[in-house]
Design a protein around this motif. Sequence first.
Motif, PDB file in Angstrom:
ATOM      1  N   GLN A 117       0.832  -1.185   0.000  1.00  0.00           N
ATOM      2  CA  GLN A 117       0.000   0.000   0.000  1.00  0.00           C
ATOM      3  C   GLN A 117       0.879   1.251   0.000  1.00  0.00           C
ATOM      4  O   GLN A 117       2.011   1.242   0.483  1.00  0.00           O
ATOM      5  CB  GLN A 117      -0.903  -0.001   1.232  1.00  0.00           C
ATOM      6  N   CYS A 118       0.325   2.330  -0.560  1.00  0.00           N
ATOM      7  CA  CYS A 118       1.089   3.570  -0.650  1.00  0.00           C
ATOM      8  C   CYS A 118       0.136   4.751  -0.628  1.00  0.00           C
ATOM      9  O   CYS A 118      -1.070   4.608  -0.847  1.00  0.00           O
ATOM     10  CB  CYS A 118       1.962   3.592  -1.906  1.00  0.00           C
ATOM     11  N   LEU A 119       0.698   5.947  -0.377  1.00  0.00           N
ATOM     12  CA  LEU A 119      -0.076   7.181  -0.299  1.00  0.00           C
ATOM     13  C   LEU A 119       0.139   8.022  -1.556  1.00  0.00           C
ATOM     14  O   LEU A 119       1.245   8.074  -2.103  1.00  0.00           O
ATOM     15  CB  LEU A 119       0.344   7.994   0.923  1.00  0.00           C
ATOM     16  N   VAL A 120      -0.933   8.689  -1.992  1.00  0.00           N
ATOM     17  CA  VAL A 120      -0.847   9.579  -3.141  1.00  0.00           C
ATOM     18  C   VAL A 120      -1.827  10.729  -2.949  1.00  0.00           C
ATOM     19  O   VAL A 120      -2.937  10.541  -2.451  1.00  0.00           O
ATOM     20  CB  VAL A 120      -1.157   8.819  -4.458  1.00  0.00           C
ATOM     21  N   ASP A 121      -1.382  11.940  -3.305  1.00  0.00           N
ATOM     22  CA  ASP A 121      -2.232  13.121  -3.260  1.00  0.00           C
ATOM     23  C   ASP A 121      -2.905  13.271  -4.617  1.00  0.00           C
ATOM     24  O   ASP A 121      -2.286  13.726  -5.584  1.00  0.00           O
ATOM     25  CB  ASP A 121      -1.407  14.365  -2.923  1.00  0.00           C
ATOM     26  N   ALA A 122      -4.174  12.882  -4.695  1.00  0.00           N
ATOM     27  CA  ALA A 122      -4.917  12.894  -5.955  1.00  0.00           C
ATOM     28  C   ALA A 122      -5.870  14.074  -6.026  1.00  0.00           C
ATOM     29  O   ALA A 122      -6.959  13.969  -6.595  1.00  0.00           O
ATOM     30  CB  ALA A 122      -5.682  11.588  -6.126  1.00  0.00           C
ATOM     31  N   SER A 123      -5.461  15.216  -5.477  1.00  0.00           N
ATOM     32  CA  SER A 123      -6.302  16.409  -5.573  1.00  0.00           C
ATOM     33  C   SER A 123      -6.344  16.899  -7.014  1.00  0.00           C
ATOM     34  O   SER A 123      -5.509  16.540  -7.852  1.00  0.00           O
ATOM     35  CB  SER A 123      -5.744  17.513  -4.669  1.00  0.00           C
ATOM     36  N   ARG A 124      -7.340  17.753  -7.306  1.00  0.00           N
ATOM     37  CA  ARG A 124      -7.481  18.275  -8.660  1.00  0.00           C
ATOM     38  C   ARG A 124      -6.285  19.140  -9.055  1.00  0.00           C
ATOM     39  O   ARG A 124      -5.953  19.244 -10.235  1.00  0.00           O
ATOM     40  CB  ARG A 124      -8.767  19.100  -8.761  1.00  0.00           C
ATOM     41  N   GLU A 153      -6.092  24.171  -3.920  1.00  0.00           N
ATOM     42  CA  GLU A 153      -4.906  23.419  -3.549  1.00  0.00           C
ATOM     43  C   GLU A 153      -5.156  22.506  -2.350  1.00  0.00           C
ATOM     44  O   GLU A 153      -4.219  22.076  -1.692  1.00  0.00           O
ATOM     45  CB  GLU A 153      -3.753  24.378  -3.253  1.00  0.00           C
ATOM     46  N   GLU A 154      -6.396  22.206  -2.088  1.00  0.00           N
ATOM     47  CA  GLU A 154      -6.728  21.320  -0.967  1.00  0.00           C
ATOM     48  C   GLU A 154      -6.270  19.899  -1.278  1.00  0.00           C
ATOM     49  O   GLU A 154      -6.451  19.391  -2.388  1.00  0.00           O
ATOM     50  CB  GLU A 154      -8.239  21.324  -0.728  1.00  0.00           C
ATOM     51  N   GLU A 155      -5.661  19.239  -0.267  1.00  0.00           N
ATOM     52  CA  GLU A 155      -5.145  17.886  -0.467  1.00  0.00           C
ATOM     53  C   GLU A 155      -6.279  16.864  -0.533  1.00  0.00           C
ATOM     54  O   GLU A 155      -7.351  17.058   0.056  1.00  0.00           O
ATOM     55  CB  GLU A 155      -4.189  17.501   0.673  1.00  0.00           C
ATOM     56  N   ARG A 156      -6.000  15.796  -1.234  1.00  0.00           N
ATOM     57  CA  ARG A 156      -6.918  14.649  -1.314  1.00  0.00           C
ATOM     58  C   ARG A 156      -6.062  13.387  -1.232  1.00  0.00           C
ATOM     59  O   ARG A 156      -5.744  12.770  -2.239  1.00  0.00           O
ATOM     60  CB  ARG A 156      -7.736  14.691  -2.606  1.00  0.00           C
ATOM     61  N   LEU A 157      -5.676  13.025  -0.015  1.00  0.00           N
ATOM     62  CA  LEU A 157      -4.779  11.899   0.193  1.00  0.00           C
ATOM     63  C   LEU A 157      -5.533  10.582   0.056  1.00  0.00           C
ATOM     64  O   LEU A 157      -6.611  10.412   0.638  1.00  0.00           O
ATOM     65  CB  LEU A 157      -4.117  11.986   1.578  1.00  0.00           C
ATOM     66  N   LEU A 158      -4.957   9.669  -0.704  1.00  0.00           N
ATOM     67  CA  LEU A 158      -5.533   8.342  -0.905  1.00  0.00           C
ATOM     68  C   LEU A 158      -4.549   7.291  -0.430  1.00  0.00           C
ATOM     69  O   LEU A 158      -3.358   7.363  -0.728  1.00  0.00           O
ATOM     70  CB  LEU A 158      -5.853   8.103  -2.387  1.00  0.00           C
ATOM     71  N   LEU A 159      -5.056   6.303   0.313  1.00  0.00           N
ATOM     72  CA  LEU A 159      -4.262   5.140   0.704  1.00  0.00           C
ATOM     73  C   LEU A 159      -4.680   3.998  -0.209  1.00  0.00           C
ATOM     74  O   LEU A 159      -5.743   3.410  -0.050  1.00  0.00           O
ATOM     75  CB  LEU A 159      -4.510   4.780   2.176  1.00  0.00           C
ATOM     76  N   LEU A 160      -3.846   3.707  -1.183  1.00  0.00           N
ATOM     77  CA  LEU A 160      -4.166   2.700  -2.189  1.00  0.00           C
ATOM     78  C   LEU A 160      -3.449   1.396  -1.851  1.00  0.00           C
ATOM     79  O   LEU A 160      -2.217   1.360  -1.761  1.00  0.00           O
ATOM     80  CB  LEU A 160      -3.749   3.170  -3.582  1.00  0.00           C
ATOM     81  N   GLY A 161      -4.226   0.333  -1.672  1.00  0.00           N
ATOM     82  CA  GLY A 161      -3.657  -0.988  -1.500  1.00  0.00           C
ATOM     83  C   GLY A 161      -3.288  -1.586  -2.844  1.00  0.00           C
ATOM     84  O   GLY A 161      -3.599  -1.028  -3.904  1.00  0.00           O
ATOM     85  N   PRO A 162      -2.615  -2.721  -2.848  1.00  0.00           N
ATOM     86  CA  PRO A 162      -2.262  -3.361  -4.118  1.00  0.00           C
ATOM     87  C   PRO A 162      -3.502  -3.656  -4.958  1.00  0.00           C
ATOM     88  O   PRO A 162      -4.424  -4.332  -4.511  1.00  0.00           O
ATOM     89  CB  PRO A 162      -1.560  -4.651  -3.686  1.00  0.00           C
TER      90      PRO A 162
END
Length: 261
Positions: A117-124, A153-162
């Motif tokens: 799993q990993c983190l990604v900022d998927a904001s617009r 610029e608001e964050e949209r953090l996603l925790l994506l599993g495999p």
Amino acid sequence: MTQREVQQVVSAPERAERTQGHGERAPATRRPRLGRVIAVLAVLVVGGVGAAVTWPRSEAPIVSAKENPPAPVDPNAAAEPCAPEDLDMGLAADRTTVTPGVRVGFTVSLRNEGEVQCLVDASRHNLAVTVYEGEVGEPTAERAWSSADCASEEERLLLLGPGDVDVTDVSWSDSRSVPGCEPGQPKLSAGQYTAQVTLAGAEGAASEVVQLTYTVPEPSRSPSPSGSPSASSSGKASADPSASPDPSASPDPSGDADKKP
């Protein structure tokens, strides 16, 4: 036949011999005892084979066809930012021919192809769709619009599993934009455009290019001057001599109109 019964059958001749005294045993008594032993052994062997044949066998365990299933995602576990090579990004458009005033709908997908799993900022502001006039990557391509220009610029953090996938929608109103969302941009011109989605801060993370064609309808022709009402009325006025004033009927500017010659 149980083991105890077998022992009783085998030992029965011996008990009979003990009751006859201490004389010599007759040779004839040995053969029947040996025959009984062989018969008993034969019965045991046949019975064992029959039991082995008729005894119910246990079913073979079912082996799962899925190898190395992914570990469940633990939201409390520490996670590193997603590596660009572990992200699979996709972009699709609901139309490829664009006309003025018709919005284009984009579908953006973000998938974790990694094993952890990993983190990604998927904001617009980070996960942006950009439209270019021309081919993406070419020196002559001109940046026409981006979904990040007018986004917060608001964050949209996603925790994506495999194997996890995030899907969002983006709309383009066929207008130009610049960073900072400054208004008053010029209109688009007809031609070929391309679109691509990228992730800020993740070099190399980009989708396939979507081809777009922007067409501008030709303006309709205005009616001829002869067909306009104003032109016809003016033509009649110029053709009628009575419409112009008579110079003889005008008053004498010198004031001598009443004098006789």
